[in-house]
Motif scaffolding. Sequence first.
Motif, mmCIF file in Angstrom:
data_model
loop_
_atom_site.group_PDB
_atom_site.id
_atom_site.type_symbol
_atom_site.label_atom_id
_atom_site.label_comp_id
_atom_site.label_asym_id
_atom_site.label_seq_id
_atom_site.Cartn_x
_atom_site.Cartn_y
_atom_site.Cartn_z
ATOM 1 N N GLU A 116 1.295 9.055 12.486
ATOM 2 C CA GLU A 116 2.209 8.319 11.466
ATOM 3 C C GLU A 116 0.821 7.085 10.177
ATOM 4 N N LEU A 117 0.232 6.853 10.854
ATOM 5 C CA LEU A 117 -0.523 5.958 9.937
ATOM 6 C C LEU A 117 -1.276 7.000 9.008
ATOM 7 N N GLU A 148 -0.923 9.868 7.824
ATOM 8 C CA GLU A 148 0.146 10.526 7.173
ATOM 9 C C GLU A 148 -0.007 10.109 5.961
ATOM 10 N N LYS A 149 0.054 8.461 6.497
ATOM 11 C CA LYS A 149 0.332 7.675 4.962
ATOM 12 C C LYS A 149 -1.059 7.497 4.214
ATOM 13 N N ALA A 150 -1.809 6.931 5.651
ATOM 14 C CA ALA A 150 -3.044 6.761 4.597
ATOM 15 C C ALA A 150 -3.578 7.513 4.013
ATOM 16 N N GLY A 205 -6.948 2.962 1.609
ATOM 17 C CA GLY A 205 -6.696 3.878 1.907
ATOM 18 C C GLY A 205 -8.086 4.850 3.131
ATOM 19 N N THR A 253 -8.571 2.471 6.399
ATOM 20 C CA THR A 253 -7.724 2.661 6.715
ATOM 21 C C THR A 253 -7.769 3.998 7.504
ATOM 22 N N GLU A 305 6.825 -2.049 8.459
ATOM 23 C CA GLU A 305 6.349 -1.899 6.982
ATOM 24 C C GLU A 305 5.702 -2.557 6.240
ATOM 25 N N LEU A 343 1.843 -1.937 5.994
ATOM 26 C CA LEU A 343 2.006 -0.568 4.894
ATOM 27 C C LEU A 343 1.952 -1.293 3.470
ATOM 28 N N LEU A 356 0.019 0.520 0.597
ATOM 29 C CA LEU A 356 0.701 1.763 1.125
ATOM 30 C C LEU A 356 1.799 1.963 0.935
ATOM 31 N N LEU A 357 2.993 0.952 0.617
ATOM 32 C CA LEU A 357 4.009 1.075 0.959
ATOM 33 C C LEU A 357 4.748 -0.583 -0.455
#
Length: 680
Positions: free
Chosen positions: A301-302, A304-306, A544, A547, A669, A672, A677-678
Amino acid sequence: MIKKSLITPFNTKYNTAPFSKIENKDYLPTFKQAIKIAKSEIDTIITNPENPSFENTIEALDFSGEQLDRISSIFFNLNSAETNEIIQKIAQEVSPLLSEFSNDITLNEALFKRVKAVYDSKNKLNLTTEQQTLLDKKYKSFSRNGANLAEDKKLKLREIDKQLSQLKLKFGENVLAETNKFEMLITKASDLSGLPDGAKEAAKQLAESKDKKGWLFTLDYPSYIPFVTYADSRELRKKITLAAGSKAFKNDALDNQEHVLTIVKLRHERANLLGYKTHAHFVLEERMAETPEKVLEFSNELLEKAKPAAEREFKNLENFAKSLDDIDRLEKWDGAYYSEKLKQKLFSLDDELLKPYFKLEHVINGAFTVANKLFDLNFEEINDIDTYHEDVLTYKVTDANGNLVSIFYADFFPRAGKRNGAWMTSYKPQYIKNGENSRPHISIICNFTKPTKSKPSLLTFNEVTTLFHEFGHALHGMLANTTYPSLSGTSVYWDFVELPSQVLENWCYEKEALELFATHYETGKVIPMDLVEKIKESATFHEGMQTLRQLSFGLLDMSWHGCESPETIKSVKVYETEVFKNTTLYPETKETCMSTAFSHIFQGGYSSGYYSYKWAEVLDADAFEYFKEKGIFNKEVANKFKDNVLSQGGTDNPMTLYKRFRGQEPKPEALLRRAGLLKN
């Protein structure tokens, strides 16, 4: 002949370790005698004619073997911080003895029978939460480690544990020997182009100490990191980068490839023997994450964001290197160098600009001041207790009423007998016995730049956060306030242990905290606020990529230890390369291999647990948002953190402790947002 003083409470101030009184020849006989005493204490529990009770079985078991634990902590801490060939040889002799003793306890049918009798009647015992936790932990230490096995399988388990104890030591010895072996002597001043004056002076001083002319660079972090970050010579950066990346991967006497494969196979075999699918399933049963599936879900999950952010950052870095030096392909030895140049361009900020504000002594005092403002702790340097090396500083830690909280050791500089990296450890746990609260002896070990003839030890900002990180672990140990030693301090679930350390790093980025200690070592002026703002602005620089890198290490760990058929793995390098396929940014280098020097998982306690750094980042980001809402030195929040997290050790479920502090479960959140990243 043994020294009686080593198997009785030490006749020293604060009952501290008598380092200078211990000779290497004392260790083996002392270990044997301490094991004998511990076995006698176990026999007393087993032969007790009274019915098994919590007090005469579970509690007695937790307080048994105290002197064995003390001598073990002294010896194995020295094997990490101040070792030599004699100590390493003793470690190879002692480890199987300790492994066998541990098995003697967990595989003892009569002892397990008493423990099980108490466990089976726990609903009638009216136990406190801490006592219930201890009972569960003791029962599981037997049931999860072979107490229910048939006799032939118990023998097999003993053999596996003996082999593993020796292999882990050998793995670490090889990594240390490889680190010490590499030296890069530079004799032409032109090859030093780009390096800061401090790095050049330290290298010259190191060369002189070894009767060499020129500038000497090694794989110790204070030597290695400045070189790969600042040296203009791409060839020399490549040379030292490949040396660091190929530790114990040269098919010679110090090679760790077979050790990796054997450790992984033995851990898998052990897990299967105990009824678990893999080593990861065995380990994670006693973690917040619970299963390998949850760890992989969390990591992916991380990821995918990073990953998109990391790829954008890498492409941007490639373009920058191309425009600056016409570099066609960014290699591993280019990353730190061009990242630093890009950071300087974007933020007008570099470590050389910051270092004068981070004199080691000031940063230490800064950590102490933060601890005082948050938790009312006072630190007094003392010189009347024994140490194992002249570099080690010692402190008496007291509370607002002058009561002793802890003895604190700090060891900051690299040397040949000390492994790389930074860590916190303990020489004595905290516990309450016979109405007395026996206080802990805590230590942090780092590898920072030593003072030179012209400059004190000046830290990079990364080293500042490292010191605060380890000091956060230390506070977890110091502020322990539990009854039982096995639940005290950092004796918590492995994916919870990084919360206190990682949350404390946040203070390094805050103006209100930096003003307390970031003063210029020559002028005494407080760090300019524009630099503080730049530190904060740059905090998410290449987040990014960072991470992605951290996740890749955790996924490698899970791949090694979650593999259901490790016996089919023939090549460490091929396997590792395949695992890294989805997280790698730089071109592959055939000469390097991470696994052969991945001490965290093959020597230390992080097997199936490296993900916990990221897991704890979710906790720490969420926790620090609470501090930020109320004020970073808010006493109400600090007291909640101390009373519900730092002092509680492993006395309750970590999520229960966290929710008592925060009032809710952590929200990812926050991490992130902090990582950029968010968006808010």
